[in-house]
Design a protein around this motif. Structure first.
Motif, PDB file in Angstrom:
ATOM      1  N   ALA A 168       0.805  -1.215   0.000  1.00 20.89           N
ATOM      2  CA  ALA A 168       0.000   0.000   0.000  1.00 20.89           C
ATOM      3  C   ALA A 168       0.848   1.280   0.000  1.00 20.89           C
ATOM      4  O   ALA A 168       0.470   2.274  -0.598  1.00 20.89           O
ATOM      5  N   HIS A 169       2.007   1.246   0.645  1.00 25.91           N
ATOM      6  CA  HIS A 169       2.834   2.447   0.758  1.00 25.91           C
ATOM      7  C   HIS A 169       4.103   2.372  -0.080  1.00 25.91           C
ATOM      8  O   HIS A 169       4.974   3.224   0.042  1.00 25.91           O
ATOM      9  N   ALA A 170       4.203   1.390  -0.939  1.00 23.37           N
ATOM     10  CA  ALA A 170       5.402   1.226  -1.768  1.00 23.37           C
ATOM     11  C   ALA A 170       5.329   2.142  -2.992  1.00 23.37           C
ATOM     12  O   ALA A 170       4.240   2.482  -3.461  1.00 23.37           O
ATOM     13  N   PRO A 171       6.485   2.501  -3.518  1.00 25.53           N
ATOM     14  CA  PRO A 171       6.497   3.307  -4.747  1.00 25.53           C
ATOM     15  C   PRO A 171       5.840   2.542  -5.899  1.00 25.53           C
ATOM     16  O   PRO A 171       5.989   1.322  -6.017  1.00 25.53           O
ATOM     17  N   GLN A 172       5.124   3.246  -6.764  1.00 21.29           N
ATOM     18  CA  GLN A 172       4.395   2.631  -7.866  1.00 21.29           C
ATOM     19  C   GLN A 172       5.291   1.786  -8.776  1.00 21.29           C
ATOM     20  O   GLN A 172       4.893   0.696  -9.177  1.00 21.29           O
ATOM     21  N   PRO A 173       6.531   2.217  -9.110  1.00 18.23           N
ATOM     22  CA  PRO A 173       7.380   1.356  -9.951  1.00 18.23           C
ATOM     23  C   PRO A 173       7.669  -0.011  -9.317  1.00 18.23           C
ATOM     24  O   PRO A 173       7.743  -1.015 -10.021  1.00 18.23           O
ATOM     25  N   LEU A 174       7.795  -0.070  -7.992  1.00 18.51           N
ATOM     26  CA  LEU A 174       8.007  -1.344  -7.310  1.00 18.51           C
ATOM     27  C   LEU A 174       6.773  -2.226  -7.444  1.00 18.51           C
ATOM     28  O   LEU A 174       6.880  -3.412  -7.746  1.00 18.51           O
ATOM     29  N   VAL A 175       5.598  -1.651  -7.241  1.00 16.08           N
ATOM     30  CA  VAL A 175       4.350  -2.407  -7.369  1.00 16.08           C
ATOM     31  C   VAL A 175       4.221  -2.960  -8.791  1.00 16.08           C
ATOM     32  O   VAL A 175       3.869  -4.119  -8.989  1.00 16.08           O
ATOM     33  N   GLU A 176       4.545  -2.152  -9.791  1.00  9.11           N
ATOM     34  CA  GLU A 176       4.470  -2.589 -11.181  1.00  9.11           C
ATOM     35  C   GLU A 176       5.466  -3.714 -11.473  1.00  9.11           C
ATOM     36  O   GLU A 176       5.135  -4.675 -12.175  1.00  9.11           O
ATOM     37  N   ALA A 177       6.674  -3.613 -10.913  1.00 13.14           N
ATOM     38  CA  ALA A 177       7.690  -4.656 -11.133  1.00 13.14           C
ATOM     39  C   ALA A 177       7.245  -5.974 -10.501  1.00 13.14           C
ATOM     40  O   ALA A 177       7.363  -7.041 -11.128  1.00 13.14           O
ATOM     41  N   VAL A 178       6.729  -5.925  -9.287  1.00 11.46           N
ATOM     42  CA  VAL A 178       6.279  -7.146  -8.622  1.00 11.46           C
ATOM     43  C   VAL A 178       5.062  -7.725  -9.336  1.00 11.46           C
ATOM     44  O   VAL A 178       4.939  -8.940  -9.484  1.00 11.46           O
ATOM     45  N   THR A 179       4.184  -6.879  -9.826  1.00 10.04           N
ATOM     46  CA  THR A 179       3.017  -7.348 -10.600  1.00 10.04           C
ATOM     47  C   THR A 179       3.469  -8.112 -11.834  1.00 10.04           C
ATOM     48  O   THR A 179       2.964  -9.191 -12.143  1.00 10.04           O
ATOM     49  N   LEU A 180       4.460  -7.582 -12.527  1.00  9.56           N
ATOM     50  CA  LEU A 180       5.003  -8.235 -13.718  1.00  9.56           C
ATOM     51  C   LEU A 180       5.635  -9.583 -13.364  1.00  9.56           C
ATOM     52  O   LEU A 180       5.423 -10.585 -14.032  1.00  9.56           O
ATOM     53  N   MET A 181       6.380  -9.621 -12.258  1.00 11.60           N
ATOM     54  CA  MET A 181       7.010 -10.881 -11.836  1.00 11.60           C
ATOM     55  C   MET A 181       5.955 -11.931 -11.475  1.00 11.60           C
ATOM     56  O   MET A 181       6.073 -13.090 -11.859  1.00 11.60           O
ATOM     57  N   GLU A 182       4.925 -11.520 -10.744  1.00  8.49           N
ATOM     58  CA  GLU A 182       3.867 -12.471 -10.366  1.00  8.49           C
ATOM     59  C   GLU A 182       3.119 -12.991 -11.585  1.00  8.49           C
ATOM     60  O   GLU A 182       2.725 -14.146 -11.632  1.00  8.49           O
ATOM     61  N   ALA A 183       2.909 -12.134 -12.579  1.00  6.95           N
ATOM     62  CA  ALA A 183       2.197 -12.549 -13.785  1.00  6.95           C
ATOM     63  C   ALA A 183       2.997 -13.569 -14.588  1.00  6.95           C
ATOM     64  O   ALA A 183       2.430 -14.315 -15.388  1.00  6.95           O
ATOM     65  N   ASN A 184       4.303 -13.643 -14.350  1.00 10.04           N
ATOM     66  CA  ASN A 184       5.169 -14.567 -15.085  1.00 10.04           C
ATOM     67  C   ASN A 184       5.891 -15.516 -14.143  1.00 10.04           C
ATOM     68  O   ASN A 184       7.029 -15.918 -14.412  1.00 10.04           O
TER      69      ASN A 184
END
Length: 186
Positions: A168-184
């Motif tokens: 919830a409090h993480a920088p948006q680029p970190l959230v996007e990177a983790v989202t990409l990793m989880e999707a793959n």
């Protein structure tokens, strides 16, 4: 002979798998979360285990799969037409490998004489629910308290907490990177 777990724990059986199973009411196949598909494939090469599971099913024994143990029940054809779940990281490959199984993303599934869960603490929630069904809610709550479980989660609660809740409090680029990793993940 002993068997070593992925965590290095060695277990020695007291008897052979099929030696005295006539008194079984239920059997749970526990699976690990191996790092790669190769270790999942090694387990599949045990036709004696699959044949034994089929014989138990014919006798009406309740069969359960915990984490990747669910995959063994599916390999034996024992989840065809049943609702089943598996750890969320393995759900898509499981759905692809076993299209005849109705795969869900629930914490656990109780479908007639088959029970499955995603592993980890979902196994505890599933067992507490089974205890409540068979022996009453009061006993399930006592067992849960003994294990210092805050509460018994319901089956339909999500296995996977969304990133927006975890970061919830993480920088948006970190959230996007983790989202990409989880999707793959696979």
């Amino acid at each position: 002979r002993g068997v070593a777990s992925a965590a290095g724990l060695s277990l020695s059986p007291d008897s052979l798998v099929a030696s005295d199973s006539r008194h079984l009411d239920a059997l749970f196949v526990c699976g690990a979360q191996p790092a790669g598909e190769a270790s999942l494939q090694e387990v599949a090469s045990n036709p004696a285990l699959l044949a034994w599971l089929k014989r138990l099913a014919e006798r009406g024994v309740m069969l359960g799969g915990i984490s990747t143990g669910t995959r063994e029940l599916a390999r034996a054809g024992l989840l065809d037409g049943y609702r089943a779940t598996i750890h969320w990281q393995r759900a898509e490959s499981f759905r692809r490998d076993f299209p005849q199984v109705n795969v869900s993303h629930q914490l656990y599934e109780l479908d007639r004489d088959r029970v499955t869960c995603g592993g980890g603490t979902a196994a505890m929630d599933m067992m507490m629910t089974l205890i409540a069904q068979q022996h009453g809610r009061a006993l399930a709550e006592k067992v849960s308290e003994h294990f210092v479980c805050e509460r018994i989660r319901l089956a339909d609660e999500p296995q996977h907490v969304p990133l927006k809740n975890r970061f919830a409090h993480a920088p948006q680029p970190l959230v996007e990177a983790v989202t990409l990793m989880e999707a793959n993940i696979e």
